[in-house]
Design an enzyme around this catalytic site. Sequence first.
Site, PDB file in Angstrom:
ATOM      1  N   GLU A  34       0.850  -1.202   0.000  1.00 55.70           N
ATOM      2  CA  GLU A  34       0.000   0.000   0.000  1.00 55.70           C
ATOM      3  C   GLU A  34       0.880   1.244   0.000  1.00 55.70           C
ATOM      4  O   GLU A  34       1.826   1.348   0.782  1.00 55.70           O
ATOM      5  CB  GLU A  34      -0.918   0.009   1.220  1.00 55.70           C
ATOM      6  N   ARG A  35       0.548   2.192  -0.872  1.00 60.09           N
ATOM      7  CA  ARG A  35       1.374   3.399  -1.005  1.00 60.09           C
ATOM      8  C   ARG A  35       0.857   4.594  -0.210  1.00 60.09           C
ATOM      9  O   ARG A  35       1.567   5.573  -0.034  1.00 60.09           O
ATOM     10  CB  ARG A  35       1.475   3.800  -2.469  1.00 60.09           C
ATOM     11  N   GLY A  40      -7.949   1.983   0.925  1.00 57.32           N
ATOM     12  CA  GLY A  40      -8.089   2.544  -0.405  1.00 57.32           C
ATOM     13  C   GLY A  40      -9.032   3.735  -0.477  1.00 57.32           C
ATOM     14  O   GLY A  40      -9.404   4.344   0.533  1.00 57.32           O
ATOM     15  N   LYS A  51     -21.029   8.603   2.715  1.00 54.60           N
ATOM     16  CA  LYS A  51     -22.265   8.215   3.405  1.00 54.60           C
ATOM     17  C   LYS A  51     -22.386   8.936   4.740  1.00 54.60           C
ATOM     18  O   LYS A  51     -23.488   9.250   5.198  1.00 54.60           O
ATOM     19  CB  LYS A  51     -22.317   6.698   3.612  1.00 54.60           C
ATOM     20  N   GLY A 201     -21.624  15.921 -14.563  1.00 54.48           N
ATOM     21  CA  GLY A 201     -21.774  14.475 -14.507  1.00 54.48           C
ATOM     22  C   GLY A 201     -22.812  14.064 -13.481  1.00 54.48           C
ATOM     23  O   GLY A 201     -22.817  14.571 -12.358  1.00 54.48           O
ATOM     24  N   SER A 202     -23.706  13.140 -13.875  1.00 49.13           N
ATOM     25  CA  SER A 202     -24.806  12.757 -12.971  1.00 49.13           C
ATOM     26  C   SER A 202     -24.805  11.269 -12.667  1.00 49.13           C
ATOM     27  O   SER A 202     -25.851  10.676 -12.436  1.00 49.13           O
ATOM     28  CB  SER A 202     -26.156  13.153 -13.570  1.00 49.13           C
ATOM     29  N   ALA A 204     -23.389   8.174 -10.026  1.00 47.89           N
ATOM     30  CA  ALA A 204     -23.579   8.076  -8.579  1.00 47.89           C
ATOM     31  C   ALA A 204     -22.802   9.150  -7.828  1.00 47.89           C
ATOM     32  O   ALA A 204     -23.336   9.795  -6.919  1.00 47.89           O
ATOM     33  CB  ALA A 204     -23.170   6.684  -8.107  1.00 47.89           C
ATOM     34  N   VAL A 291     -17.077  13.086 -13.943  1.00 46.03           N
ATOM     35  CA  VAL A 291     -17.316  12.493 -15.261  1.00 46.03           C
ATOM     36  C   VAL A 291     -16.756  11.075 -15.348  1.00 46.03           C
ATOM     37  O   VAL A 291     -16.401  10.602 -16.432  1.00 46.03           O
ATOM     38  CB  VAL A 291     -16.722  13.378 -16.376  1.00 46.03           C
ATOM     39  N   HIS A 466     -45.071  -7.179   8.121  1.00 50.48           N
ATOM     40  CA  HIS A 466     -45.904  -5.968   8.073  1.00 50.48           C
ATOM     41  C   HIS A 466     -45.849  -5.270   9.434  1.00 50.48           C
ATOM     42  O   HIS A 466     -45.902  -5.920  10.460  1.00 50.48           O
ATOM     43  CB  HIS A 466     -47.350  -6.353   7.765  1.00 50.48           C
TER      44      HIS A 466
END
Length: 487
Positions: A34-35, A40, A51, A201-202, A204, A291, A466
């Site tokens: 890992e750098r 990540g 989130k 850009g649309s 996610a 994008v 329910h």
Amino acid sequence: MSNSYDVIIIGSGPGGYVAAIRSAQLGLKTAIVEREHLGGICLNWGCIPTKALLRSAEILHFAESASSYGLKLEGTVTADISAVVKRSRGVSGRLNAGIGFLMKKNKVDVIWGEAKLSKAGKAGAPAEIIVGKSTKKAMEPQHPTPKNTLGEGTYSAKHVIVATGARPRVLPGIEPDGKLIWTYFEAMVPPTQPKSLVVMGSGAIGIEFASFYHSLGVDVTVVELMPNIMPVEDAEISGLARKALERQGLKIITEAKVSKVEKAKDSVTAHVETKDGKTQTIKADRMISAVGVQGNIENLGLEALGVKTDRGCVVIDGFGKTNVEGIYAIGDVAGPPMLAHKAEHEGVVCVEKIAGVPGVHPMDKNMIPGCTYCHPQVASVGLTEARAKEAGHAVRVGRFPFSANGKAIALGDDQGLIKTIFDKNTGELLGAHMVGAEVTELIQGFVVAMNLETTEEELMHTVFPHPTLSEMMKESVLDAYGRALNA
């Protein structure tokens, strides 16, 4: 300590660290290179921190809507952007430390630095990796390094898995500068809250940030090249999401592109060209370039070893294997869909194939769910209605609105739709598409159903609790066969 391993994984994102854990579980001597930071992009600058930001926006929305729930709040509720960002970074930090713990627990060595393949494995000989000092400068102080971390040097492995992820795609002439034009990195940690924003850009990423900033009171305009926002989604669901976002006040321009951006001292002016050739200008404090992303395939030694790539991604078979013996790739660097959960499963499949686990089969990409955490949420799996028809299926389509569901009404969030698509002749569930409250949690029910090859009859005879939002899933199935009970 020996520098020779059974498996070395380059990159510790969701695909990389999960592959490392599974490899160690199967008894293979494993290391991960890992750098920058464990976890990540997803954990540090993507899935998780966004989130956390969106949760703050959701709480603000509820607070502003308190009177509709019979509640009184004294004073005005406002967002403190620095505190919102601080909470988000804290969430990432906590999980980052957790990855370090998992590496230690599973006896996976962490090699800190930047990896480059110098030799491919041939005739049973291991591949060779040279790990040098990282040239990547972290945007913030790194979290504590696990004690089981090694340093620069030469390492060898029978199997090398490239899991280097992806980075934001850059359009020539509209390059992000970190100040006026942001990528998702800068959008996640703004020093101050802008008053206006253009989102280019649309997908996610674009829609989630547009939804987040709009919820905080920012004047947001989204520019999308395609006819629909979230272009990969079912057109009907995308249309409903757009209407909901526009009702909230978010501005959306489709079939348009940003042709030029002029920068001032503390603002940008976007020149937006529509399909009819007309151009309008939009002045805003900041712009987010969303994008798409491109794989991190550079400076890994792949080209010198003859590893095949295509459009910025490593070409693999169904088990992550490249055209060069002993070299594999998983996750975003191996191509779309560029999703964390796809990378995780791909990593497990790859390692289990390497270890010779019986019964391993390639991942079916048609059964990978997609989720967008805007308000309202959007989630889907399988074929859209248009693609099902293009594939030659005669289809049955079921729909059930949130407005007819008791739980949704009680939650005060009764705008949305559950849509299911079946093969008319076999009853096979071909796809499920949702827009509305908590659909990112609901979608997994249909994912499980598709993986088990469940038919419409079995879904109809499944008892759903329910009152829950999940009842709409069954009602949508019933509607596809003219048997809906509550609409």
